[in-house]
Structure formats: C-alpha cells, structure tokens
Design a protein around this motif. Structure first.
Motif, PDB file in Angstrom:
ATOM      1  N   THR A 144       1.464  -1.195  -0.009  1.00 12.81           N
ATOM      2  CA  THR A 144      -0.424   0.188   0.388  1.00 12.81           C
ATOM      3  C   THR A 144       0.209   1.340  -0.261  1.00 12.81           C
ATOM      4  O   THR A 144       1.710   1.744   0.367  1.00 12.81           O
ATOM      5  N   PHE A 145       0.373   2.574  -0.950  1.00 13.93           N
ATOM      6  CA  PHE A 145       1.626   3.382  -0.216  1.00 13.93           C
ATOM      7  C   PHE A 145       1.678   4.106   1.345  1.00 13.93           C
ATOM      8  O   PHE A 145       2.977   4.057   1.409  1.00 13.93           O
ATOM      9  N   ASN A 146       1.231   3.626   2.002  1.00 14.86           N
ATOM     10  CA  ASN A 146       1.791   3.648   3.651  1.00 14.86           C
ATOM     11  C   ASN A 146       2.655   2.795   3.933  1.00 14.86           C
ATOM     12  O   ASN A 146       3.661   3.271   4.691  1.00 14.86           O
ATOM     13  N   GLY A 147       3.066   1.392   3.336  1.00  9.11           N
ATOM     14  CA  GLY A 147       3.406   0.977   2.933  1.00  9.11           C
ATOM     15  C   GLY A 147       5.144   1.061   2.944  1.00  9.11           C
ATOM     16  O   GLY A 147       6.093   1.348   2.682  1.00  9.11           O
ATOM     17  N   ARG A 148       4.319   1.429   1.922  1.00  8.81           N
ATOM     18  CA  ARG A 148       5.319   2.314   0.211  1.00  8.81           C
ATOM     19  C   ARG A 148       6.416   3.393   1.891  1.00  8.81           C
ATOM     20  O   ARG A 148       7.735   3.364   1.442  1.00  8.81           O
ATOM     21  N   ALA A 149       5.531   4.330   1.765  1.00  9.75           N
ATOM     22  CA  ALA A 149       5.970   5.236   2.382  1.00  9.75           C
ATOM     23  C   ALA A 149       7.172   5.231   3.380  1.00  9.75           C
ATOM     24  O   ALA A 149       7.982   5.574   3.951  1.00  9.75           O
ATOM     25  N   ALA A 150       6.637   3.919   4.358  1.00 11.04           N
ATOM     26  CA  ALA A 150       7.079   3.930   5.647  1.00 11.04           C
ATOM     27  C   ALA A 150       8.735   2.586   5.318  1.00 11.04           C
ATOM     28  O   ALA A 150      10.015   2.971   5.811  1.00 11.04           O
ATOM     29  N   VAL A 151       8.619   2.363   4.102  1.00  7.58           N
ATOM     30  CA  VAL A 151       9.342   1.717   3.657  1.00  7.58           C
ATOM     31  C   VAL A 151      11.137   2.540   3.173  1.00  7.58           C
ATOM     32  O   VAL A 151      11.692   2.767   3.446  1.00  7.58           O
ATOM     33  N   GLY A 152      10.343   3.187   2.569  1.00  7.02           N
ATOM     34  CA  GLY A 152      10.783   4.555   1.740  1.00  7.02           C
ATOM     35  C   GLY A 152      11.653   5.248   3.605  1.00  7.02           C
ATOM     36  O   GLY A 152      12.663   6.367   2.789  1.00  7.02           O
ATOM     37  N   TRP A 153      10.848   5.508   3.940  1.00  3.56           N
ATOM     38  CA  TRP A 153      11.526   6.642   5.072  1.00  3.56           C
ATOM     39  C   TRP A 153      12.208   5.279   6.030  1.00  3.56           C
ATOM     40  O   TRP A 153      13.707   6.386   6.330  1.00  3.56           O
ATOM     41  N   LEU A 154      12.074   4.683   5.886  1.00  2.00           N
ATOM     42  CA  LEU A 154      13.347   3.295   6.350  1.00  2.00           C
ATOM     43  C   LEU A 154      14.872   3.715   5.506  1.00  2.00           C
ATOM     44  O   LEU A 154      16.021   3.026   6.104  1.00  2.00           O
ATOM     45  N   VAL A 155      14.231   3.658   4.009  1.00  2.00           N
ATOM     46  CA  VAL A 155      16.010   4.115   3.210  1.00  2.00           C
ATOM     47  C   VAL A 155      15.944   4.501   3.573  1.00  2.00           C
ATOM     48  O   VAL A 155      17.640   4.880   3.151  1.00  2.00           O
ATOM     49  N   VAL A 156      15.292   5.936   4.141  1.00  2.00           N
ATOM     50  CA  VAL A 156      16.234   7.038   3.901  1.00  2.00           C
ATOM     51  C   VAL A 156      17.075   6.935   5.014  1.00  2.00           C
ATOM     52  O   VAL A 156      18.514   7.569   5.627  1.00  2.00           O
ATOM     53  N   GLU A 157      16.988   6.672   6.770  1.00  2.00           N
ATOM     54  CA  GLU A 157      16.835   6.438   7.493  1.00  2.00           C
ATOM     55  C   GLU A 157      18.607   5.563   7.278  1.00  2.00           C
ATOM     56  O   GLU A 157      19.391   5.809   8.034  1.00  2.00           O
ATOM     57  N   ASP A 158      18.387   4.591   6.728  1.00  2.00           N
ATOM     58  CA  ASP A 158      19.145   3.289   6.614  1.00  2.00           C
ATOM     59  C   ASP A 158      20.122   4.704   5.169  1.00  2.00           C
ATOM     60  O   ASP A 158      21.913   4.447   5.896  1.00  2.00           O
ATOM     61  N   LEU A 159      20.265   5.052   4.509  1.00  2.00           N
ATOM     62  CA  LEU A 159      21.464   5.869   3.787  1.00  2.00           C
ATOM     63  C   LEU A 159      22.350   6.650   4.589  1.00  2.00           C
ATOM     64  O   LEU A 159      23.074   7.067   4.854  1.00  2.00           O
ATOM     65  N   ALA A 160      21.093   7.233   5.866  1.00  2.00           N
ATOM     66  CA  ALA A 160      22.012   8.036   6.696  1.00  2.00           C
ATOM     67  C   ALA A 160      22.748   7.471   7.593  1.00  2.00           C
ATOM     68  O   ALA A 160      23.830   7.670   8.478  1.00  2.00           O
ATOM     69  N   MET A 161      22.773   6.417   8.267  1.00  2.00           N
ATOM     70  CA  MET A 161      23.128   5.510   8.987  1.00  2.00           C
ATOM     71  C   MET A 161      24.774   4.953   8.129  1.00  2.00           C
ATOM     72  O   MET A 161      25.484   5.198   8.532  1.00  2.00           O
ATOM     73  N   ALA A 253      30.229  -2.573   5.609  1.00  2.00           N
ATOM     74  CA  ALA A 253      29.470  -2.376   5.535  1.00  2.00           C
ATOM     75  C   ALA A 253      28.307  -1.637   4.537  1.00  2.00           C
ATOM     76  O   ALA A 253      27.624  -1.782   3.542  1.00  2.00           O
ATOM     77  N   LEU A 254      29.250  -0.741   3.921  1.00  2.00           N
ATOM     78  CA  LEU A 254      29.131   0.208   2.709  1.00  2.00           C
ATOM     79  C   LEU A 254      29.823  -0.781   1.418  1.00  2.00           C
ATOM     80  O   LEU A 254      28.865  -0.935   0.842  1.00  2.00           O
ATOM     81  N   GLY A 255      30.328  -1.307   1.985  1.00  2.00           N
ATOM     82  CA  GLY A 255      31.049  -2.328   0.630  1.00  2.00           C
ATOM     83  C   GLY A 255      29.651  -2.884   0.540  1.00  2.00           C
ATOM     84  O   GLY A 255      29.508  -3.283  -1.378  1.00  2.00           O
ATOM     85  N   ALA A 256      29.464  -3.745   0.961  1.00  2.00           N
ATOM     86  CA  ALA A 256      28.116  -4.687   0.731  1.00  2.00           C
ATOM     87  C   ALA A 256      27.034  -3.738   1.026  1.00  2.00           C
ATOM     88  O   ALA A 256      26.726  -4.861  -0.543  1.00  2.00           O
ATOM     89  N   PHE A 257      26.812  -2.966   0.629  1.00  2.00           N
ATOM     90  CA  PHE A 257      25.648  -1.999   0.399  1.00  2.00           C
ATOM     91  C   PHE A 257      25.564  -2.026  -1.193  1.00  2.00           C
ATOM     92  O   PHE A 257      24.349  -2.563  -2.040  1.00  2.00           O
ATOM     93  N   PHE A 258      26.639  -0.684  -1.405  1.00  2.00           N
ATOM     94  CA  PHE A 258      27.243  -0.704  -2.877  1.00  2.00           C
ATOM     95  C   PHE A 258      27.192  -2.271  -3.713  1.00  2.00           C
ATOM     96  O   PHE A 258      26.858  -1.879  -5.177  1.00  2.00           O
ATOM     97  N   ALA A 259      27.306  -3.056  -3.176  1.00  2.00           N
ATOM     98  CA  ALA A 259      27.849  -4.089  -4.191  1.00  2.00           C
ATOM     99  C   ALA A 259      26.583  -4.844  -4.166  1.00  2.00           C
ATOM    100  O   ALA A 259      26.509  -5.434  -5.015  1.00  2.00           O
ATOM    101  N   GLY A 260      25.993  -4.896  -3.262  1.00  2.00           N
ATOM    102  CA  GLY A 260      24.121  -5.187  -3.759  1.00  2.00           C
ATOM    103  C   GLY A 260      22.831  -4.505  -4.163  1.00  2.00           C
ATOM    104  O   GLY A 260      22.277  -4.629  -5.552  1.00  2.00           O
ATOM    105  N   MET A 261      23.489  -2.582  -4.650  1.00  2.00           N
ATOM    106  CA  MET A 261      22.438  -2.545  -4.987  1.00  2.00           C
ATOM    107  C   MET A 261      23.165  -2.248  -6.822  1.00  2.00           C
ATOM    108  O   MET A 261      22.516  -2.180  -7.761  1.00  2.00           O
ATOM    109  N   VAL A 262      24.195  -2.473  -7.118  1.00  2.00           N
ATOM    110  CA  VAL A 262      25.003  -2.801  -7.872  1.00  2.00           C
ATOM    111  C   VAL A 262      23.753  -4.128  -8.695  1.00  2.00           C
ATOM    112  O   VAL A 262      24.069  -4.250  -9.981  1.00  2.00           O
TER     113      VAL A 262
END
Length: 563
Positions: A144-161, A253-262
C-alpha cells in the motif's frame, strides 16, 4: 583427540539456541529476532553456563553485517524512494534529528561525554528494516502507499546510517584528539581524505560495478549451475565488502551495500536475492546472537529507570515526532499512525552503530546493554503496536473532532478539479490504486474510450496524473469522502486494484451505501481470501495465479490448435 573446536561450538551453540528461542518467540507472535537476541544473552559472558567465543562470534557477526547490508542494497530502489520522496526524505531527516536529540539529552543527563551522547541518540533514532518488512507483511500493508512510504522512510534512515558509519571513525579520532594542540587540522584533513576515498569507491562501483557484476552473473548463469550462481552472488558481496575496507578504507557495511545495489541493476537481481537468502539469514542470526552476547542483564536491575527512559524514546518519543511531521506535511491521520508504528522499534543499524562506537571507545559499555535491551523490548511490543492502529484510529475518529479534521483535512488534491466534464462523470469507472495493475487497467480503459477516475493515496502520483489530464483524487478510498469526490454515486464500477486486503471490505461497504447498484471488482493473491471476498462483497474477485494460469492455458491451446 583434541575436541577444543571453539568455532564449531560457537556456531552450533548460537544457531541451536537461536532456533529454539526464535521458535518460541514466533509461537508467542513475537519477531523471531527477539529469540535470536535472547539466545545471545544466554550464551554470552554475563550469564552462567556455556559461553561462546566472543572474538569468533564478532567475526561471524561481521559476515552477518555484510550479508544484511548486501540484502538492503539488493532491495534498494531509487525509483521506489523517489515515488515517496516528499514524505520520506523530510520526514526521516526531521525524525532522526528529534530522536537523536532526545537520546542525547538522556545520555547528557547521565553524565556521558557529548560525543557518546550524540552517538547513543543516533543509535535510538533508526528503526529495523527487517522488523518493519515482516510487520507490514503480517498486516497486509506492504504494497500500500502507507507501506511504501514507511519503507521509503527507513531507506532514507539506512542511507543516513551508512553515512554515519563512514564518518564515525575519523570523527571519533577528532573527538578524542580535542584539546591537543595542532591535532584538529590534521584530523580535518583525514576526514576529507576519508570522504574522497568513499567518493572514489562509490564512483568505481557505479561506473565499473554496474557493468562488471551483471556481466559476471550472466556468464555464470550460462553454465547452468545453481551452486556456482549462489557462490558468485555471495562472493561478490563478501569480496567487495572486504576490498572496500582494504583498498578504500570504507566499512564492510558500505561495501556490501553498494555490491547489492549494483547487482540490483542486473536482470538476475531477483534470483540473486533468492539464492543468497538462506546463507544471509543464517549469518544474520549469528549477528543478532553476537549482539545479544553484549547484553548485561544486570542493567535490568541496576539501571531500570534508564532502560525505561530508553524504551520511552523508542516507542513514544520518535513515534510522536514522526506523526507530527507526517501531519505537518498534510498527509492523513492513517498514514501518520502507520509510519509511527513502523518506527516504534530499533534494530540492526542501532547495534552496528553502538558496537562501532564501543570499539572506537566513544560510548561506554553500558550503552550497548541499553540499546540491546531497548531493541528486545521494542521488537517484542512492535507487533502489538501495529495491531493497535485500526482500533486506535476508530477510537480517535469517534471521540475527537480534531482527529476527524486531520483524517479528512482540506487538500486541493482530495477533490476533482472544477473543470472536470460532468458528462465524463456519468457511468464512469472508479479505479482505486495506480500501481502496476492499476496502470494496466487505466491504459485499457483509455484505449477503449471509457471514462474513469483514479483514487490514489500517493499525492505525487495524483499530481502527475492530473498533469497528464487524468481525473484523480488523493486519499484513502476506505474513507467515504474520498469515494464521494470520485463521484461513486454515478459510477458503474468500483475497481479495487490495490493489494490492501484490510481496506477492501470498507471500500466496498461505503461504495454500496453511496451507490447500491454499483458492481465491485477486486484483486487478490490468496485463494481462501478470494473465496471469502467474493461471498461477502457479491462482486468479482480476480486471483492472480488463476488468471495467469488461464492466460497461459489459452496461449498453449491456441498454439496447439494451429500446429
């Protein structure tokens, strides 16, 4: 024979006890992560009985961190984030700042150093993506939109971390070097060098990695060996994380994150996620067990007020901050409640941050125990918080005029434009949801020349639809005022293309109150649920698997008949 095998003992003891306690937690309808953390407490040095090797456990936990971050990268979609950027980006930034300030205020009152206070507050500000995804799935809100908004919110948090993990080592050196003459300028240079190394690593991954990794996966896939494909995925995650640390000085953590992203850029990204999931889950369990080993149960009796304050910040403080931000951005009460519930817990990034802070001698060991205890309590209570959303909303709407105004607040996108042709609104289709299914239906209606109005919770999407000349209203179609604005009373069909199974019955009920003759068409992914909906709604329910089977059968029969 020498039976001193600490690695095997640590893995066997940790996984075995995690299985037992995770199973018990699941039977109690708690997240299995609670059981994994408790398993770590049991095999840790602060409790009697078997004690696992802490050094080995920490190294196994590093692999768990790599694979966890690799999984986050595999599921990170810039497009999904951009779709909810107006609520996720400002909301997450403000909420992180407020929660960090609350946690730092507590730590300062306890006499901790400013650096320790800020890092402790930051560790309380970020929620667990793993816990959130499972909670949203359990209540049918993930798509749902609420679910996608919550996941997007946590993605921003993850990037900040992720950024915090990059900056923490040089900043820790700077904090510890304060007061020594001439040290600060060199440390600022060190910080600049670190950021340059990170930029070079990210650039290399985005330019070279996006081409190299998908090509390598394609070559391995052509061999036809499932084992080699899985090995390629895991090797990419672990080797890139290690190379990032050795060559660029970037965290695992950052290396593995970008490996997954690419790797997400590859057409095999879904298969890569599926193939790596079992090993990722196993090492993730060891990560949570190793975190539990850091917990000293003495904090429960020695510092009960501190633990209570930490839990209040997690469950109440940052959730209220998030709700205020969501309402200030002019989103409805239901969205504010869902996002607040999503943030009422902490998890993996909190552990990674506080563990790194302890390793760098920034925070005291007590911080680790408080964070782990706060995580256990918040994870255990989070499912209850999610289940309380709907009754709490009903209670607020029944007793508070302010809540009713917030839920049906004036929104220029909540009503059709005055320029909409009245003839267009005669016998139109009301289409709820404009995801992949909704877009396909809208395209078919457009090509057939049939009028339709879209009801969608994503305000950005409604703006784009209106810019394209498509009549659309913003809001939750389970609320009667949204259906009224979509002119449901004059519609011929209500087509519910959203996967929100919780709101379907309310949408259909309100639509029939406003238009008793309307026909309801619904999608479903569950055969039992589809049968119940068809019986309750007296409408047409389409089951995804059945429709796919019918389409494939038609194609097969057509091909065979022409053979």
């Amino acid at each position: 024979m020498d039976h001193h095998v600490p690695l095997i003992a640590t893995v066997a003891g940790g996984l075995g006890l995690a299985l037992l306690l995770g199973f018990m937690a699941a039977r109690l309808r708690l997240p299995a992560l609670v059981g994994y953390l408790l398993a770590g407490v049991v095999v840790g040095p602060h409790t009697p009985g078997f004690v696992a090797d802490a050094n080995l456990a920490s190294q196994l936990a590093e692999i768990g961190v790599m694979l966890l971050m690799f999984g986050v990268g595999l599921h990170f979609s810039l497009g999904d984030l951009l779709a909810v950027r107006r609520i996720a980006v400002p909301g997450a930034i403000v909420q992180i700042a407020v929660a960090t300030a609350m946690g730092a205020g507590l730590a300062s009152a306890w006499g901790w150093t400013p650096a320790a206070a800020v890092l402790f507050g930051l560790s309380l500000s970020v929620a667990s993506t793993v816990v959130l995804l499972r909670a949203l799935e359990s209540v049918g809100l993930l798509e749902t939109f609420n679910g996608r908004a919550a996941v997007g919110w946590l993605v921003v948090e993850d990037l900040a971390m992720v950024l915090a993990l990059v900056l923490l080592p040089p900043l820790a050196a700077m904090w510890q070097g304060q007061g020594q003459g001439g040290v600060a300028p060199s440390l600022w240079r060190g910080l600049a060098v670190t950021l340059l190394q990170v930029a070079l690593f990210i650039g290399l991954m985005l330019i070279v990695g996006r081409r190299l990794f998908p090509w390598a996966l394609w070559q391995v896939q052509k061999v036809g060996s499932r084992e080699l494909f899985t090995l390629c995925v895991i090797a990419a995650a672990v080797s890139m994380a290690y190379a990032a640390t050795r060559v660029f000085g970037v965290s695992f953590a950052l290396g593995a994150f970008f490996a997954g992203m690419v790797l997400r850029e590859s057409e095999f990204s879904h298969r890569a996620a599926q193939e790596s999931l079992p090993l990722r889950d196993a090492f993730a369990v060891l990560f949570f067990v190793s975190v539990g080993m850091l917990f000293d149960p003495a904090v429960l009796t020695g510092q009960p007020l501190r633990l209570l304050a930490v839990t209040a910040v997690i469950l109440v403080g940052k959730s209220l901050a998030a709700a205020v931000v969501v309402l200030a951005l002019r989103y409805p009460l239901n969205t504010a409640l869902v996002i607040s519930a999503s943030l009422a817990q902490i998890g993996e990034f909190s552990f990674i941050l506080v563990n790194l802070g302890a390793a760098l001698h920034v925070v005291p060991s007590e911080a680790q125990s408080l964070v782990v205890a706060g995580a256990i309590l918040s994870m255990a209570l989070n499912p209850l918080v999610f289940r309380a959303i709907e009754p709490l909303q009903r209670w607020l709407l029944a007793r508070s005029q302010l809540a009713r105004e917030l839920n049906a607040r004036h929104d220029p996108l909540a009503a059709l434009p005055l320029s909409t042709d009245e003839k267009f609104l005669a016998r139109q289709v009301v289409l709820v949801g404009y995801g992949r299914v909704g877009r396909a239906i809208a395209q078919a209606l457009r090509e057939a020349g049939l009028p339709f109005v879209v009801a969608e919770e994503n305000r950005d999407l409604v703006e784009r639809l209106r810019a394209d000349g498509v009549p659309a209203v913003a809001g939750d179609a389970a609320q009667p005022e949204v259906l009224v604005q979509a002119h449901i009373a004059r519609a011929r069909l209500l087509v519910i293309a959203t996967p929100d199974s919780l709101g379907v019955r309310q949408m259909a009920h309100n639509a029939r109150l406003l238009n008793p003759a309307i026909e309801v068409v619904v999608r479903s992914h569950n055969a039992a649920e589809a049968a119940l909906l068809e019986q309750e709604l007296s409408g047409k329910v389409f089951l995804g698997e059945q429709e796919l089977a019918r389409a494939m059968t038609r194609h097969v029969l057509e091909r065979c008949s022409h053979a």
